[in-house]
Structures are given as C-alpha cells and as structure tokens.
Enzyme design. Structure first.
Site, PDB file in Angstrom:
ATOM      1  N   ARG A  28      -6.486   2.032  28.657  1.00 51.09           N
ATOM      2  CA  ARG A  28      -6.739   0.759  27.980  1.00 51.09           C
ATOM      3  C   ARG A  28      -7.945   0.867  27.041  1.00 51.09           C
ATOM      4  O   ARG A  28      -8.722  -0.085  26.896  1.00 51.09           O
ATOM      5  CB  ARG A  28      -6.935  -0.368  29.006  1.00 51.09           C
ATOM      6  CG  ARG A  28      -6.486  -1.737  28.478  1.00 51.09           C
ATOM      7  CD  ARG A  28      -6.729  -2.843  29.506  1.00 51.09           C
ATOM      8  NE  ARG A  28      -5.865  -2.707  30.659  1.00 51.09           N
ATOM      9  CZ  ARG A  28      -6.253  -2.846  31.930  1.00 51.09           C
ATOM     10  NH1 ARG A  28      -7.498  -3.134  32.218  1.00 51.09           N
ATOM     11  NH2 ARG A  28      -5.396  -2.712  32.917  1.00 51.09           N
ATOM     12  N   ARG A  32      -9.526  -5.581  24.867  1.00 51.44           N
ATOM     13  CA  ARG A  32     -10.296  -6.801  24.611  1.00 51.44           C
ATOM     14  C   ARG A  32     -11.805  -6.613  24.663  1.00 51.44           C
ATOM     15  O   ARG A  32     -12.541  -7.489  24.203  1.00 51.44           O
ATOM     16  CB  ARG A  32      -9.873  -7.893  25.603  1.00 51.44           C
ATOM     17  CG  ARG A  32      -8.486  -8.451  25.328  1.00 51.44           C
ATOM     18  CD  ARG A  32      -8.081  -9.468  26.370  1.00 51.44           C
ATOM     19  NE  ARG A  32      -7.776  -8.844  27.646  1.00 51.44           N
ATOM     20  CZ  ARG A  32      -7.438  -9.520  28.741  1.00 51.44           C
ATOM     21  NH1 ARG A  32      -7.398 -10.842  28.724  1.00 51.44           N
ATOM     22  NH2 ARG A  32      -7.149  -8.888  29.867  1.00 51.44           N
ATOM     23  N   ARG A  41      -6.247  -8.951  16.996  1.00 47.91           N
ATOM     24  CA  ARG A  41      -5.322  -9.794  17.750  1.00 47.91           C
ATOM     25  C   ARG A  41      -5.284 -11.211  17.180  1.00 47.91           C
ATOM     26  O   ARG A  41      -4.202 -11.820  17.077  1.00 47.91           O
ATOM     27  CB  ARG A  41      -5.726  -9.812  19.224  1.00 47.91           C
ATOM     28  CG  ARG A  41      -4.819 -10.682  20.088  1.00 47.91           C
ATOM     29  CD  ARG A  41      -5.041 -10.413  21.560  1.00 47.91           C
ATOM     30  NE  ARG A  41      -4.332 -11.378  22.398  1.00 47.91           N
ATOM     31  CZ  ARG A  41      -4.080 -11.207  23.683  1.00 47.91           C
ATOM     32  NH1 ARG A  41      -4.473 -10.096  24.284  1.00 47.91           N
ATOM     33  NH2 ARG A  41      -3.448 -12.124  24.384  1.00 47.91           N
ATOM     34  N   ASP A  78       2.973  -2.067  25.437  1.00 46.58           N
ATOM     35  CA  ASP A  78       2.931  -2.670  26.760  1.00 46.58           C
ATOM     36  C   ASP A  78       4.046  -2.076  27.608  1.00 46.58           C
ATOM     37  O   ASP A  78       5.111  -1.738  27.079  1.00 46.58           O
ATOM     38  CB  ASP A  78       3.094  -4.188  26.661  1.00 46.58           C
ATOM     39  CG  ASP A  78       2.786  -4.882  27.972  1.00 46.58           C
ATOM     40  OD1 ASP A  78       3.736  -5.108  28.751  1.00 46.58           O
ATOM     41  OD2 ASP A  78       1.618  -5.173  28.234  1.00 46.58           O
ATOM     42  N   TYR A 154       7.888  -6.667  38.119  1.00 52.60           N
ATOM     43  CA  TYR A 154       7.740  -7.776  37.180  1.00 52.60           C
ATOM     44  C   TYR A 154       9.075  -8.477  36.942  1.00 52.60           C
ATOM     45  O   TYR A 154       9.130  -9.708  36.801  1.00 52.60           O
ATOM     46  CB  TYR A 154       7.189  -7.265  35.848  1.00 52.60           C
ATOM     47  CG  TYR A 154       5.734  -6.875  35.906  1.00 52.60           C
ATOM     48  CD1 TYR A 154       4.729  -7.835  35.814  1.00 52.60           C
ATOM     49  CD2 TYR A 154       5.353  -5.540  36.043  1.00 52.60           C
ATOM     50  CE1 TYR A 154       3.389  -7.487  35.863  1.00 52.60           C
ATOM     51  CE2 TYR A 154       4.014  -5.173  36.088  1.00 52.60           C
ATOM     52  CZ  TYR A 154       3.043  -6.153  36.000  1.00 52.60           C
ATOM     53  OH  TYR A 154       1.718  -5.800  36.060  1.00 52.60           O
TER      54      TYR A 154
END
Length: 367
Positions: A28, A32, A41, A78, A154
């Site tokens: 990652r 962010r 973003r 993703d 998921y």
C-alpha cells in the site's frame, strides 16, 4: 517493447540471486498517507475512478517512487476488481469500506456467476502497460490479485466482516457450494494474473488477506488448495525473464512449509512471524518478504532504524530477502517516516551482502 530494466535487485532477491543491498518496497505504498495521493483521488472523484483510469492509476503508482528510493512499484488497483468483473457491483461507502450490490449466498448464485477473463478487466491491463512504460526501467512493476478465499469472503459477506459468519457458515454447511465458488475464482484469478504478466507486470503477488482466520485443516482445503491451483496455471517466464510469484497469507506463519510446497518463489510474512525462524524453516526453498510492524512508522528515526536492523539481523547474511511491512502502510503515517525506513534498509543491509559479489556494479540490470 519496454525500456531496459535499470534496477533489478528486487527480482534478483525473489529468485535468491546475489544483490548488493536488500531491496525494499511497501505494501500500500501508494495510498492515503501521501498528500499527493489524496489530491489525485479528489481530482478523480472517487477510489474506483482512480483504479479504472489508466492515467490516474499510473500517476498514483509512481507517486511514492518520486519520494522514496524504492526497489519496486506495485500496480495501483484493488483486489475486488475480479468479483466486480463477475457482475457483483462493487462500490464503496464512506467510512465503511467496499460493498457489493449482489452477494453470493446459494448454489444458484454460484452457478449463475460467470468466470471473469482478463479481457473483462481491460482497464487494469491498460494501466499495467501504461505504468510499465512510465517507469522507463527505473524499477520492476508488481501485479497482484486477491486469493480465491479472500475474494470469496467479500462476495459472500457482501463487504468487510469481523466474524465471517456467512462464509464460514457456507464452508461448514455447504462445502460443495463454496468449493464451486472458489474454483471459479481460481480460474478467474489465474487468467487475470497472466493477463497482467502479458501486459507488463514483472512479478505478481497473491494477497490471501483472510486466510489466517481459518483453522489449519480449513486453510488447507479452502485457501491453500486454490492458491496451488493458481500457481500451477501461472506464466512463470516472459520477455526472456522469470516472473517471480509471491504468496502472502496474513497471520499464516504457522503454515509456511505448506505454503512453500505450492511453488511460489517467495512468501510474504506479517510481523507476527519471526524472520529468523521463518528462514530456518523454509529459507532454503523460497525467498522471504517482510516483515516489520507497520506501526513502527509512528515512531521516530532511531526506533525505525533499530527495528529495521532487527529484521535484517533476523534474516542474516545472503540473498533471498525483500524488506517490506508486515501489511499495508497506515493512512495516518507521517510521509517522512517511510524514508527513514527505506534508507535504513539500504544502508544497514549492505554488510549482509558483501561476500556475494566481487564487483557490485554488475548488479545494475546486467545478467
């Protein structure tokens, strides 16, 4: 044709070939915690718009390489793009993470589910090629996918879960249904990763984020078996180079021998597994990637350097180690802290490699 690779120590380490210093990248690493990522973003509009636009995906993939002396780039995407391509309708709720408009709960749901092909994820392949060209040979590009078990969690839960009650309920009460789902996912993931390799990925990683929530027997049957199926179907050489494969099961340190037996080139370790113990158990079979606690990056420079030194000492002399976090970097980390870690890895690891090379300049992309 892609530009010639200038820094290949990451690929060399995965293949247990000599390197001048331990290579490092961070899971990652485009995310962010970087203000430039947050700006990209905001410009794109939302997370999925970043993933599905090759220019944005390229922009954010390269952002950490502009800040840090990293030895690899990883495709910005993703893991849930595969179930999205199978028609489940991926979306993100602010503060709640990923969700699906359609969930898988029955044999009929699984039977109706199409197998995803690489061509169904053309925007990912386009991003891989765009990034590979933009890197201009600076470092290798890593492609990736979620494991079948992780994707299935998921798809059955409908999003993130703390207790995994729906998928574990299916596992125990309808195992045949879950096996059918996992088989479709394994076929889809194999084609997806091979598509990334053909598009320009120079190594691939399988993220088995939720394998560690299983018991030992269930891990073997419902996670590892399907990662082995993927291993058996992957392209392992392309463009005249071997394509290393990294398998990472979070909280899977107790199963390293079984994981190594499936055929990956490297195993990712989280911070709960001791590096020295892992090398003693499987280091003659596979390279090891990891495994500092991501929370170390909340500490000061002295602590970061001390913890880096401890991981390097745990692995010891020789090749076959790629330094990484034990999981993804946290969004609240000060962007200055990763530089301390990366620079420390390169500086402190050199003595562990000195006996391997008479001429260290031979490492600069020269076979």
């Amino acid at each position: 044709m892609f530009p010639e690779l200038k820094n290949d120590r990451f690929l060399r380490a995965l293949l247990k070939q000599p390197v001048d210093t331990t290579p490092v990248w961070m899971m990652r690493q485009a995310g962010r915690y970087l203000p430039e990522y947050r700006q990209s973003r905001a410009t794109a509009g939302d997370f999925l718009s970043l993933c599905k636009n090759d220019a944005f995906a390229c922009e954010v993939t390269l952002q950490p390489l502009e800040r840090y002396d990293l030895d690899a780039a990883i495709l910005f995407s993703d893991i849930l793009t595969v179930p999205d391509a199978m028609g489940l309708g991926l979306y993100f709720e602010t503060g709640e993470g990923p969700k699906f408009k359609h969930v898988i709960r029955s044999a009929a749901d699984v039977e109706a589910l199409p197998i995803a092909k690489a061509s169904d994820l053309d925007y990912v392949m386009k991003a891989v090629t765009t990034i590979r060209h933009a890197l201009n040979g600076r470092v290798p590009l890593i492609g990736f996918s979620g494991s079948p078990w992780t994707l299935a969690t998921y798809m059955v839960e409908g999003g993130s879960s703390k207790d995994f009650r729906h998928i574990k309920g299916m596992m125990y009460s309808q195992p045949d249904v879950l096996h059918a789902l996992l088989n479709k996912l394994a076929i889809s993931v194999t084609d997806y990763l091979n598509g990334q390799i053909k598009a320009g990925a120079q190594a691939v990683q399988i993220f088995d984020t939720w394998g560690g929530v299983l018991s030992g027997p269930m891990y073997q049957q419902f996670s590892l078996m399907y990662m082995r199926q993927i291993m058996d179907g992957l392209i392992r050489e392309h463009e005249g180079r071997k394509i290393p494969v990294i398998m990472f099961t979070k909280n899977g340190g107790q199963w390293l021998e079984n994981m190594a037996a499936t055929g990956p080139d490297a195993l990712g370790l989280d911070w709960t597994t001791d590096m020295a113990e892992a090398r003693a158990r499987v280091g003659d079979k596979v390279a090891l990637q990891g495994n500092i606690d991501p929370c170390v990056l909340y500490a000061g420079k002295d602590v970061i350097e001390r913890e880096v030194a401890a991981v390097l000492e745990g692995f010891g002399h020789g090749t076959g180690h790629v330094f990484n976090l034990g999981h993804g970097i946290h969004q609240f980390v000060d962007p200055e802290r990763p530089k301390y870690l990366i620079d420390a890895v390169h500086e402190l690891s050199r003595p562990y490699h000195e006996t391997q090379y008479d001429d260290l300049d031979a490492l600069n992309g020269v076979e």
